[in-house]
Design a protein around this motif. Structure first.
Motif, PDB file in Angstrom:
ATOM      1  N   CYS A  19      -3.530  19.092 -38.131  1.00  0.00           N
ATOM      2  CA  CYS A  19      -3.051  17.784 -38.540  1.00  0.00           C
ATOM      3  C   CYS A  19      -4.201  16.981 -39.124  1.00  0.00           C
ATOM      4  CB  CYS A  19      -2.464  17.009 -37.364  1.00  0.00           C
ATOM      5  SG  CYS A  19      -1.141  17.876 -36.500  1.00  0.00           S
TER       6      CYS A  19
ATOM      7  N   VAL B  69      -1.483  12.184 -45.497  1.00  0.00           N
ATOM      8  CA  VAL B  69      -0.686  13.397 -45.342  1.00  0.00           C
ATOM      9  C   VAL B  69      -1.011  14.003 -43.986  1.00  0.00           C
ATOM     10  CG1 VAL B  69      -0.393  15.769 -46.141  1.00  0.00           C
ATOM     11  CG2 VAL B  69      -0.507  13.926 -47.793  1.00  0.00           C
TER      12      VAL B  69
ATOM     13  N   LEU C 103      -0.131  17.641 -41.506  1.00  0.00           N
ATOM     14  CA  LEU C 103       0.425  18.979 -41.482  1.00  0.00           C
ATOM     15  C   LEU C 103       0.750  19.350 -40.042  1.00  0.00           C
ATOM     16  CD1 LEU C 103      -2.093  20.854 -43.815  1.00  0.00           C
ATOM     17  CD2 LEU C 103       0.033  19.734 -44.441  1.00  0.00           C
TER      18      LEU C 103
ATOM     19  N   SER D 196       3.220  24.546 -40.705  1.00  0.00           N
ATOM     20  CA  SER D 196       3.295  24.600 -42.166  1.00  0.00           C
ATOM     21  C   SER D 196       4.314  23.614 -42.714  1.00  0.00           C
ATOM     22  CB  SER D 196       3.637  26.016 -42.633  1.00  0.00           C
ATOM     23  OG  SER D 196       2.510  26.859 -42.511  1.00  0.00           O
ATOM     24  N   ASP D 197       4.647  22.610 -41.941  1.00  0.00           N
ATOM     25  CA  ASP D 197       5.485  21.531 -42.439  1.00  0.00           C
ATOM     26  C   ASP D 197       4.594  20.381 -42.891  1.00  0.00           C
ATOM     27  OD1 ASP D 197       7.872  22.837 -41.958  1.00  0.00           O
ATOM     28  OD2 ASP D 197       7.974  22.126 -39.893  1.00  0.00           O
ATOM     29  N   ILE D 198       4.995  19.692 -43.939  1.00  0.00           N
ATOM     30  CA  ILE D 198       4.197  18.643 -44.568  1.00  0.00           C
ATOM     31  C   ILE D 198       4.850  17.299 -44.303  1.00  0.00           C
ATOM     32  CG2 ILE D 198       3.294  17.798 -46.769  1.00  0.00           C
ATOM     33  CD1 ILE D 198       3.808  20.770 -47.762  1.00  0.00           C
TER      34      ILE D 198
ATOM     35  N   ARG E 210       9.700  23.531 -44.460  1.00  0.00           N
ATOM     36  CA  ARG E 210       9.788  24.778 -45.205  1.00  0.00           C
ATOM     37  C   ARG E 210      11.181  25.371 -45.073  1.00  0.00           C
ATOM     38  NH1 ARG E 210       6.045  28.980 -42.987  1.00  0.00           N
ATOM     39  NH2 ARG E 210       6.898  28.202 -41.041  1.00  0.00           N
TER      40      ARG E 210
ATOM     41  N   ILE F 242       0.389  27.212 -44.496  1.00  0.00           N
ATOM     42  CA  ILE F 242      -0.616  26.438 -45.220  1.00  0.00           C
ATOM     43  C   ILE F 242      -1.997  26.732 -44.661  1.00  0.00           C
ATOM     44  CG2 ILE F 242      -1.438  24.104 -45.725  1.00  0.00           C
ATOM     45  CD1 ILE F 242       1.498  23.240 -45.721  1.00  0.00           C
TER      46      ILE F 242
ATOM     47  N   PHE G 190      -5.441  22.319 -48.383  1.00  0.00           N
ATOM     48  CA  PHE G 190      -4.714  21.342 -49.185  1.00  0.00           C
ATOM     49  C   PHE G 190      -5.701  20.423 -49.895  1.00  0.00           C
ATOM     50  CE2 PHE G 190      -5.427  19.394 -45.142  1.00  0.00           C
ATOM     51  CZ  PHE G 190      -5.547  18.031 -45.345  1.00  0.00           C
TER      52      PHE G 190
ATOM     53  N   PHE H  52      -1.149  22.428 -52.164  1.00  0.00           N
ATOM     54  CA  PHE H  52      -1.254  23.200 -50.931  1.00  0.00           C
ATOM     55  C   PHE H  52      -1.509  24.670 -51.251  1.00  0.00           C
ATOM     56  CE2 PHE H  52       1.265  19.479 -50.162  1.00  0.00           C
ATOM     57  CZ  PHE H  52       0.753  18.983 -48.978  1.00  0.00           C
TER      58      PHE H  52
END
Length: 363
Positions: free
Chosen positions: A189, A203, A205, A208-210, A223, A236, A239, A248
């Motif tokens: 994160c 941003v 993380l 692998s979710d943004i 995703r 990911i 980035f 990414f």
């Protein structure tokens, strides 16, 4: 685009034209410190890349390692170099311009640094971080070129050691576990990476979710899952931020079984081979959550650099670095040891490539 390279053990500062990759000028900088010489790809456990700190100033470029510094004049006409005194802690990878001179961050656990003038005069005293001088990874208009260390942030928020509650929203960075008395699931994160220092543009993380910051809320970009009938689901590994988009780097692996099929009259033995294949892509995602483009960077057998699977999987990554916001070319640079690939930020189309990836180390 200005960077530091080495041919054998000899270093060079090279300036490339961003539109074409043409060499504009270069300057020899002498032997490269042994810890920065590469004969193969990423090293095992190299989560923070071993790269030099670089920063453009007024008519001069700073290149600094842990214990050494160089100032290279624009055009390569002159090179000044020196070493940090023994009492100065190692360089951290952060620097900024202060009245045309360089403030260089050091690992003194007090967020301190040391001043180096554009003429090559090193201060003999420590100084606090100047106002408005952001950490590495938070580029402003004054930070034209910074180290790819900006791409290696793993939960950099300076929480107290006993702080088990305060943290990121549970929907994007794990949930609070009463039994463990801590948040779990926050694999990677970051909320300090911003384009202009505005925390509302941050941003984060989660695995692998943004999650993009939108005023006081977070937009979670999930995703696709297996129910969507998509068999490619990259994780990911790096980035880079821009505005109004973010980039990414992701890798995905799959197990492949290959076998021959001898004919009924052949004496050829039947063979079955199992291997792991890895694919790397770079994607551009708008701050509103839409995928803008995706480009394949490489596909092949998973590198065998360690008996640990995670080390092998992570080795396939690239570092991403966006052009300075004022650059007319607006490239996204994809870097692997030995290779620099320039992509158009708007479309993902390749503009030029220098070199080729070095082979992975073996164990």
């Amino acid at each position: 685009m200005v960077g530091w390279i080495h041919e054998g053990a000899e270093g060079k500062v090279v300036a490339l034209e961003e539109a074409t990759g043409r060499v504009l000028w270069q300057a020899s900088t002498g032997p490269v410190p042994a810890d920065l010489v590469r004969k193969d790809g990423w090293r095992v456990n190299e989560r923070v890349p071993a790269v030099a700190l670089t920063l453009a100033g007024p008519g001069v470029h700073l290149v600094a390692g842990n214990r050494t510094w160089m100032l290279v004049a624009e055009g390569g006409a002159s090179v000044k170099s020196g070493e940090f005194p023994p009492q100065v802690p190692p360089v951290t990878g952060a620097a900024c311009l202060v009245d045309g001179n360089f403030w260089i961050g050091i690992a003194d656990e007090r967020d301190g640094g040391i001043m180096l003038s554009a003429a090559g005069v090193l201060a003999d005293v420590r100084s606090d971080r100047p106002a408005g001088c952001l950490h590495a990874g938070d580029p402003t208009s004054e930070l034209r070129v910074i180290s790819p260390l900006q791409n290696a942030h793993a939960d950099p928020t300076p929480y107290a050691a006993d702080d088990r509650v305060r943290g990121y929203p549970p929907e994007v960075c794990g949930k609070y576990s009463k039994s463990q008395r801590m948040r779990t699931g926050n694999a990677w994160c970051s909320d300090l990476r911003t384009t202009d220092g505005d925390p509302k543009r941050a941003v984060m993380l989660h695995i692998s979710d943004i999650a993009f910051r939108q005023e006081e809320d977070w937009l979670l970009v999930r995703r696709p899952n297996s129910a969507d009938a998509i068999d490619f689901s990259p994780s990911i590994t790096g980035f880079e931020l821009s505005w109004p988009r973010a980039f990414f780097d992701g890798t995905a692996y799959r197990n492949v079984t290959v076998q021959n099929n001898p004919s009924s009259t052949s004496f050829e033995a039947k063979k079955v081979e199992a291997r792991t294949e890895v694919t790397e892509i770079v994607t551009s995602i708008a701050r509103t959550g839409e995928l803008q483009w995706a480009r394949s960077i490489g596909r092949g057998d998973l590198p065998n650099v360690s008996p640990t699977f995670a080390d092998n999987w992570y080795h396939a990554r690239s570092l991403l670095l966006a052009s300075h916001p004022g650059s007319p070319s607006q490239n996204l640079y994809v870097f692997k040891p030995g290779m620099l690939l320039a992509l158009d930020q708007a479309t993902g189309a390749p503009r030029f490539q220098v070199g080729a990836p070095l082979p992975p180390p073996t164990w």
